[in-house]
Design a protein around this motif. Sequence first.
Motif, short mmCIF file in Angstrom:
data_model
loop_
_atom_site.label_atom_id
_atom_site.label_comp_id
_atom_site.label_asym_id
_atom_site.label_seq_id
_atom_site.Cartn_x
_atom_site.Cartn_y
_atom_site.Cartn_z
N ILE A 13 2.56 -5.17 -0.49
CA ILE A 13 3.12 -3.91 -0.97
C ILE A 13 4.21 -3.42 0.00
O ILE A 13 4.14 -2.31 0.54
CB ILE A 13 2.03 -2.85 -1.21
N GLY A 14 5.21 -4.27 0.17
CA GLY A 14 6.35 -3.95 1.03
C GLY A 14 7.48 -3.33 0.24
O GLY A 14 7.27 -2.59 -0.73
N LEU A 15 8.73 -3.68 0.62
CA LEU A 15 9.90 -3.07 0.01
C LEU A 15 9.91 -3.22 -1.50
O LEU A 15 10.23 -2.28 -2.23
CB LEU A 15 11.18 -3.68 0.60
N MET A 16 9.60 -4.41 -2.00
CA MET A 16 9.57 -4.65 -3.44
C MET A 16 8.19 -4.37 -4.02
O MET A 16 8.05 -3.76 -5.09
CB MET A 16 9.97 -6.09 -3.74
N GLY A 17 7.16 -4.79 -3.34
CA GLY A 17 5.82 -4.75 -3.89
C GLY A 17 5.27 -3.36 -4.15
O GLY A 17 4.55 -3.15 -5.13
N GLN A 18 5.62 -2.41 -3.30
CA GLN A 18 5.07 -1.06 -3.51
C GLN A 18 5.52 -0.49 -4.86
O GLN A 18 4.71 0.06 -5.61
CB GLN A 18 5.49 -0.12 -2.39
N GLY A 19 6.81 -0.64 -5.18
CA GLY A 19 7.31 -0.13 -6.45
C GLY A 19 6.68 -0.86 -7.63
O GLY A 19 6.34 -0.26 -8.65
N MET A 20 6.54 -2.18 -7.51
CA MET A 20 5.92 -2.96 -8.58
C MET A 20 4.48 -2.50 -8.81
O MET A 20 4.05 -2.29 -9.95
CB MET A 20 5.96 -4.45 -8.22
N ALA A 21 3.73 -2.35 -7.72
CA ALA A 21 2.33 -1.93 -7.82
C ALA A 21 2.23 -0.52 -8.38
O ALA A 21 1.34 -0.21 -9.19
CB ALA A 21 1.67 -2.01 -6.45
N LYS A 22 3.13 0.36 -7.98
CA LYS A 22 3.16 1.73 -8.51
C LYS A 22 3.28 1.72 -10.03
O LYS A 22 2.57 2.45 -10.74
CB LYS A 22 4.33 2.52 -7.91
N ALA A 35 -3.65 -3.11 2.71
CA ALA A 35 -2.53 -2.96 3.64
C ALA A 35 -2.41 -4.19 4.51
O ALA A 35 -3.37 -4.95 4.69
CB ALA A 35 -2.74 -1.72 4.52
N HIS A 36 -1.19 -4.39 5.05
CA HIS A 36 -0.98 -5.44 6.04
C HIS A 36 -0.86 -4.78 7.41
O HIS A 36 -1.83 -4.69 8.14
CB HIS A 36 0.26 -6.25 5.68
N ARG A 37 0.32 -4.26 7.73
CA ARG A 37 0.47 -3.53 8.99
C ARG A 37 0.70 -2.04 8.76
O ARG A 37 0.26 -1.22 9.55
CB ARG A 37 1.63 -4.12 9.81
N ASN A 38 1.38 -1.70 7.68
CA ASN A 38 1.75 -0.32 7.39
C ASN A 38 0.84 0.23 6.29
O ASN A 38 0.85 -0.28 5.17
CB ASN A 38 3.22 -0.28 6.96
N ARG A 39 0.07 1.26 6.59
CA ARG A 39 -0.87 1.80 5.60
C ARG A 39 -0.21 2.81 4.65
O ARG A 39 -0.83 3.18 3.64
CB ARG A 39 -2.06 2.47 6.30
N LYS A 40 0.99 3.27 4.93
CA LYS A 40 1.58 4.31 4.09
C LYS A 40 1.73 3.89 2.63
O LYS A 40 1.37 4.65 1.73
CB LYS A 40 2.93 4.76 4.67
N PRO A 41 2.25 2.67 2.34
CA PRO A 41 2.32 2.27 0.92
C PRO A 41 0.94 2.22 0.27
O PRO A 41 0.78 2.61 -0.89
CB PRO A 41 2.97 0.88 0.98
N LEU A 42 -0.07 1.73 1.01
CA LEU A 42 -1.42 1.68 0.46
C LEU A 42 -1.92 3.08 0.14
O LEU A 42 -2.48 3.33 -0.94
CB LEU A 42 -2.36 1.00 1.46
N GLU A 43 -1.74 4.01 1.07
CA GLU A 43 -2.22 5.38 0.85
C GLU A 43 -1.54 6.01 -0.36
O GLU A 43 -2.18 6.74 -1.14
CB GLU A 43 -2.00 6.20 2.12
N ASP A 44 -0.24 5.72 -0.54
CA ASP A 44 0.47 6.23 -1.71
C ASP A 44 -0.15 5.67 -2.99
O ASP A 44 -0.38 6.41 -3.96
CB ASP A 44 1.95 5.85 -1.63
N LEU A 45 -0.44 4.37 -3.01
CA LEU A 45 -0.98 3.74 -4.21
C LEU A 45 -2.41 4.21 -4.49
O LEU A 45 -2.78 4.43 -5.65
CB LEU A 45 -0.93 2.22 -4.07
N VAL A 46 -3.21 4.39 -3.45
CA VAL A 46 -4.57 4.90 -3.64
C VAL A 46 -4.52 6.31 -4.21
O VAL A 46 -5.29 6.68 -5.11
CB VAL A 46 -5.35 4.85 -2.31
N HIS A 47 -3.58 7.12 -3.72
CA HIS A 47 -3.39 8.48 -4.26
C HIS A 47 -3.06 8.44 -5.75
O HIS A 47 -3.46 9.33 -6.51
CB HIS A 47 -2.28 9.19 -3.48
#
Length: 298
Positions: A13-22, A35-47
Amino acid sequence: MTEAQETIGFVGIGLMGQGMAKNLVEKGYPLTTLAHRNRKPLEDLVHRGATEAASLEDLASRSSIIFLCLTGAPEAASVVASLKPGLRPGTVIVDCSTGEPTVTARLAAEMADIGVDYADAPLGRTPKEAWEGTLDCMVGATGPVFERIRPVIAAWAGKIVHIGEIGAGHKMKLLNNFLSLGYAAIYSEALAMAARVGIPVETFDSVIRGGRMDCGFYQTFMGYTLEGNREAHKFSLSNGLKDMRYVEAMANAAGVATHVASSVKNSFAMAVATGGGGGEDYVPHLPDFVARANGIER
């Protein structure tokens, strides 16, 4: 298994993956990610409604279709190995990374042995289109697998083309990236020449923009040179080099001479070797490195 029954896993869920998953979550698909190293995209998707997996094995056990959106072939191979203990027969792994076709074929064969289908579905366009759900997608898969995954891919893609059997998507993606990265190398050298012979970049652009040499890639590429927008096209120089190495390897295996492709690869190799491999420099920054190599300050 019908479309309504699909449960989705998403790795990368990086630059491309976060938007796709959203977009998958917003279109109503049950989504598990991690998450891999950065939890912010994960937290956004969980929200937004996604579920966090405890591990790749856990993600595999919860998913009927698993998307991979990773850096390249070694990362895909590593993730597939970690997913394997949790995979169930009938699952589909869809690799959206820019992969190496020989690795794709090997992974597909390994998955077939345990009753898991594999498809390659690399992407076209940028993180902006990923967020908007309008990416291009080129798919390598058997006919039945393509029909199964197509409605799910449509959650984040505006254009979906079935290229052929497994591996064909990755082959087409490499050809696509050869064209775009080749444009980048040509633009960069032309801008260096323009600077040396006294043609201002604004004048250069006024001739190209709107003419026959204009295109969407040119417009995003020039966002940095003209406006200083460092994030005009968020695709790293190091990823560009990786993709051109894959292009060269594919051509070598097919017995095709690579006079142009090797020159493009070397443009990116030069940029990465002279400071462009730190993850902060993107493809539109290539003109800076070409200019410096020619003793030109931009």
